[in-house]
Design an enzyme around this catalytic site. Sequence first.
Site, PDB file in Angstrom:
ATOM      1  N   ASP A 128      -5.612   6.156   2.018  1.00 19.92           N
ATOM      2  CA  ASP A 128      -5.544   4.765   1.587  1.00 19.92           C
ATOM      3  C   ASP A 128      -6.925   4.125   1.620  1.00 19.92           C
ATOM      4  OD1 ASP A 128      -3.634   2.224   1.261  1.00 19.92           O
ATOM      5  OD2 ASP A 128      -5.149   1.702   2.760  1.00 19.92           O
ATOM      6  N   HIS A 184       0.834  -1.201   0.000  1.00 20.16           N
ATOM      7  CA  HIS A 184       0.000   0.000   0.000  1.00 20.16           C
ATOM      8  C   HIS A 184       0.872   1.257   0.000  1.00 20.16           C
ATOM      9  CE1 HIS A 184      -4.095  -1.709   1.051  1.00 20.16           C
ATOM     10  NE2 HIS A 184      -3.300  -2.754   1.093  1.00 20.16           N
TER      11      HIS A 184
END
Length: 485
Positions: A128, A20
Amino acid sequence: MESMANSPTIVLLPVWGAGHFMPMLEAGKQLVASSGRAMSLTVLLMPSPTAQAASEISGHIRRLQQQEDQDDDGNGNGIRFHHLPEVKLPTDHSGIEEFISRIVQLHAPHLRAAMAGLRCPVAALVVDIFCAPALDVARDLAVPAYVYFTSSAALLALILRSPALREEEFHADGGLDLPGFPAPVPLCSLPDTMLERKKTTYSWFVDTGRRYMEANAIIVNTAAGLEPGVLAAIAAPAVYPIGPVLALTPTPPADAGPDACVKWLDSQPRASVLFLCFGSKGFLTTPQAIAHGLERSGHRFLWVLRGRPEDTSHGKRSPMDADLAELLPEGFLDKTKGRGLVWPKRAPQKEILAHGAVGGFVTHCGWNSVLESLWFGVPMLPWPLGADQHLNAFAMASGDMMGVAVPLKVDRERGNFVEAAELERAVRSLMAGAGQVRDKAMEMMKVCRDAVDQSQAGSSCASLRRLSKELLQGAVLLPKPNTHL
């Protein structure tokens, strides 16, 4: 950097997982570059839950800062990092999604203070996939908010539809009509989070689908030509496909040479080696079945085999280096000597997939791995283990990416087990034939590379330019507190 004090900044809120963190930073760098460096990046770092994750993130930041120092014009990408304070990690949760979101909730005051302390205009807060609670902070500060979606558009479509699915009853032998898919998605291809409705993590899934609608737009790590059906079916919110976002330039220590596993590939014939790797967090409890399948297949292989993690709790599951004598059948290494290499530690996946000797990839179907495989035109054998991986595998069999993989029968009820005979069959099918699959993989390679080709006005480049313009136009100067970052 003097210009950073005045130019609008894009505030990134990544999570600590390498899958990520690095794609999000790479996307941020591309946004800055697309704006003609009229913007900078401010990265807010939540403390990692483990010492290993903290070390990995520190290494990424250190290498990135070294690249900044070596930039030809001395301007770099305009990136600054700000560490948020520690919070007490939650213990009453039922899944990794809820675990991370709860941490983000605890960081909301720190996030608000960090953004309010910026002396330059804020173009946007980009969060995110797991950080939807941070959208509240953006709303309170009247800052444009975006979600950076590290996974496929297929998963995004599923999350956006999840609030409406809450009242529907699932049947084991049925399927789910997902916008953009030509066929119903079987329940066995949905994430565990969607199926375990009694767990609180399921509520995370539904709430996230609802919260995403509050964002100005979703930035997705995919290409318009890679998932055209799914992207066209997403009516709202606005979607910017800017992928594939891949950090393709390795930055090893100056005194480090190629890994031994890469050197081993140098002596193998072209497109002859099957590469097996299950991600940075993936490990299998039954490697003996893989060993038997590989041995019987007769094909060359490079197998990244990791050992069971010492700590399997949420946020802390990191496989250990493997004890090959303990995990492999007796005599396996001798029987496959010369045509196979078992690598017991982390391996440079992108370098391996880029190597001409690699002709196939057994993958856990994490989205970054799928994109890397497609980027290098390597056909796949999908062996999903969890999260979004079963959905990605289905997309390669029945969705927009249909044809880039040879199907592999994975028994999800037996812990994603694959019989040795089934692996043998699939390996032989892929490595000894499957010309159409190889052609499709090469076709998708061209789609991926054309999307980010600036000289050809690629679709993802166009998305980046539109998004950069939108961010610049939406920049706001926040009221100044008494202290500044």
